[in-house]
Design a protein around this motif. Structure first.
Motif, PDB file in Angstrom:
ATOM      1  N   PHE A  19       0.859  -1.255  -0.114  1.00 44.14           N
ATOM      2  CA  PHE A  19      -0.178   0.031  -0.013  1.00 44.14           C
ATOM      3  C   PHE A  19       0.971   1.490  -0.010  1.00 44.14           C
ATOM      4  CE2 PHE A  19      -3.388  -2.789   1.607  1.00 44.14           C
ATOM      5  CZ  PHE A  19      -4.248  -2.793   0.300  1.00 44.14           C
ATOM      6  N   ALA A  20       2.044   1.099   0.515  1.00 42.02           N
ATOM      7  CA  ALA A  20       2.987   2.456   0.448  1.00 42.02           C
ATOM      8  C   ALA A  20       3.579   2.372  -1.126  1.00 42.02           C
ATOM      9  CB  ALA A  20       4.081   2.122   1.380  1.00 42.02           C
ATOM     10  N   MET A  21       3.663   1.324  -1.821  1.00 38.67           N
ATOM     11  CA  MET A  21       4.184   1.419  -3.133  1.00 38.67           C
ATOM     12  C   MET A  21       3.358   1.996  -4.314  1.00 38.67           C
ATOM     13  SD  MET A  21       7.406   0.286  -3.409  1.00 38.67           S
ATOM     14  CE  MET A  21       8.811  -0.526  -2.895  1.00 38.67           C
ATOM     15  N   LEU A  22       2.130   1.509  -3.959  1.00 33.91           N
ATOM     16  CA  LEU A  22       0.987   1.907  -5.030  1.00 33.91           C
ATOM     17  C   LEU A  22       0.743   2.925  -5.816  1.00 33.91           C
ATOM     18  CD1 LEU A  22      -2.037  -0.454  -3.523  1.00 33.91           C
ATOM     19  CD2 LEU A  22      -0.813  -0.843  -5.734  1.00 33.91           C
ATOM     20  N   PRO A  23       1.086   4.314  -4.935  1.00 34.43           N
ATOM     21  CA  PRO A  23       0.824   5.390  -5.666  1.00 34.43           C
ATOM     22  C   PRO A  23       2.107   5.846  -6.443  1.00 34.43           C
ATOM     23  CG  PRO A  23       0.578   5.739  -3.248  1.00 34.43           C
ATOM     24  CD  PRO A  23       1.177   4.601  -3.406  1.00 34.43           C
ATOM     25  N   PHE A  24       3.198   5.208  -6.352  1.00 37.26           N
ATOM     26  CA  PHE A  24       4.361   5.637  -7.087  1.00 37.26           C
ATOM     27  C   PHE A  24       4.225   5.435  -8.612  1.00 37.26           C
ATOM     28  CE2 PHE A  24       6.605   4.858  -2.956  1.00 37.26           C
ATOM     29  CZ  PHE A  24       6.815   6.079  -2.797  1.00 37.26           C
ATOM     30  N   GLY A  25       4.405   6.375  -9.445  1.00 37.48           N
ATOM     31  CA  GLY A  25       4.195   6.360 -10.970  1.00 37.48           C
ATOM     32  C   GLY A  25       2.951   6.137 -11.320  1.00 37.48           C
ATOM     33  N   VAL A  26       2.067   6.418 -10.654  1.00 38.11           N
ATOM     34  CA  VAL A  26       0.522   6.443 -11.184  1.00 38.11           C
ATOM     35  C   VAL A  26       0.322   7.636 -11.984  1.00 38.11           C
ATOM     36  CG1 VAL A  26      -1.780   6.149 -10.604  1.00 38.11           C
ATOM     37  CG2 VAL A  26      -0.235   4.773  -9.535  1.00 38.11           C
ATOM     38  N   ARG A  27      -0.367   7.676 -13.026  1.00 41.55           N
ATOM     39  CA  ARG A  27      -0.528   8.713 -13.819  1.00 41.55           C
ATOM     40  C   ARG A  27      -2.154   8.444 -14.321  1.00 41.55           C
ATOM     41  NH1 ARG A  27       3.428  10.341 -18.259  1.00 41.55           N
ATOM     42  NH2 ARG A  27       2.016  12.165 -18.479  1.00 41.55           N
ATOM     43  N   THR A  28      -2.927   9.667 -14.174  1.00 46.32           N
ATOM     44  CA  THR A  28      -4.434   9.371 -14.788  1.00 46.32           C
ATOM     45  C   THR A  28      -4.328   9.710 -16.355  1.00 46.32           C
ATOM     46  OG1 THR A  28      -4.711  11.793 -14.472  1.00 46.32           O
ATOM     47  CG2 THR A  28      -5.248  10.508 -12.515  1.00 46.32           C
ATOM     48  N   ALA A  29      -5.603   9.474 -16.890  1.00 45.04           N
ATOM     49  CA  ALA A  29      -5.713   9.590 -18.275  1.00 45.04           C
ATOM     50  C   ALA A  29      -5.290  10.989 -18.676  1.00 45.04           C
ATOM     51  CB  ALA A  29      -7.126   9.123 -18.864  1.00 45.04           C
ATOM     52  N   GLU A  30      -5.918  11.957 -17.901  1.00 45.73           N
ATOM     53  CA  GLU A  30      -5.561  13.401 -18.103  1.00 45.73           C
ATOM     54  C   GLU A  30      -3.981  13.728 -18.224  1.00 45.73           C
ATOM     55  OE1 GLU A  30      -6.941  17.813 -16.468  1.00 45.73           O
ATOM     56  OE2 GLU A  30      -7.551  16.040 -15.489  1.00 45.73           O
ATOM     57  N   GLU A  31      -3.498  13.136 -17.140  1.00 46.12           N
ATOM     58  CA  GLU A  31      -1.937  13.602 -16.991  1.00 46.12           C
ATOM     59  C   GLU A  31      -1.380  12.717 -18.215  1.00 46.12           C
ATOM     60  OE1 GLU A  31      -1.597  13.711 -11.982  1.00 46.12           O
ATOM     61  OE2 GLU A  31      -1.523  11.900 -12.850  1.00 46.12           O
ATOM     62  N   ALA A  32      -1.725  11.712 -18.479  1.00 43.97           N
ATOM     63  CA  ALA A  32      -1.173  11.110 -19.801  1.00 43.97           C
ATOM     64  C   ALA A  32      -1.402  11.435 -21.119  1.00 43.97           C
ATOM     65  CB  ALA A  32      -1.450   9.452 -19.665  1.00 43.97           C
ATOM     66  N   GLY A  33      -2.149  12.535 -20.979  1.00 48.80           N
ATOM     67  CA  GLY A  33      -2.600  13.073 -22.291  1.00 48.80           C
ATOM     68  C   GLY A  33      -3.633  12.381 -23.154  1.00 48.80           C
ATOM     69  N   GLU A  34      -4.275  11.617 -22.492  1.00 48.85           N
ATOM     70  CA  GLU A  34      -5.275  10.765 -23.211  1.00 48.85           C
ATOM     71  C   GLU A  34      -6.538  10.858 -22.597  1.00 48.85           C
ATOM     72  OE1 GLU A  34      -4.087   6.653 -22.883  1.00 48.85           O
ATOM     73  OE2 GLU A  34      -1.999   7.046 -23.556  1.00 48.85           O
ATOM     74  N   GLU A  35      -7.749  10.453 -23.305  1.00 51.67           N
ATOM     75  CA  GLU A  35      -8.802  10.684 -23.116  1.00 51.67           C
ATOM     76  C   GLU A  35      -9.499   9.451 -22.131  1.00 51.67           C
ATOM     77  OE1 GLU A  35     -13.358  10.946 -25.523  1.00 51.67           O
ATOM     78  OE2 GLU A  35     -11.430  12.135 -26.235  1.00 51.67           O
TER      79      GLU A  35
END
Length: 92
Positions: A19-35
């Motif tokens: 649970f401490a590692m899960l947030p690392f490197g996560v990007r939403t679709a908006e942050e990734a530039g996708e819909e």
């Protein structure tokens, strides 16, 4: 330390580290530039990359468990070494 106790301690450490590692490197679709895909929350991760996180969690948990094992079995740190713990007389 019994095998069941060691596995239980490792299991707890593994979940906490996961649970401490899960947030690392996560990007939403908006942050990734996708819909965002229809039917998914806008905050849902685009590519969660779980396999590298599980591998990293296993390695970090093994290192932490090795420290806990050394403390419990080999008495690297004893209760008498902790300065703010009360001192008790041995029972005869």
């Amino acid at each position: 330390m019994s095998l069941a106790f060691a596995l239980a301690i490792y299991f707890v450490i593994w979940w906490i580290v996961l649970f401490a590692m899960l947030p690392f490197g996560v990007r939403t679709a908006e942050e990734a530039g996708e819909e965002a895909s229809p039917g998914f929350a806008e905050s849902a991760p685009q590519r969660p990359r779980m396999l590298p996180k599980v591998i990293a969690t296993t390695l970090v948990s093994a290192v932490i468990f090795a420290g806990v094992y050394a403390i419990l079995v080999h008495h690297v740190i004893r209760l008498d070494d902790i300065p703010f713990f009360p001192r008790y007389e041995k029972v005869k």
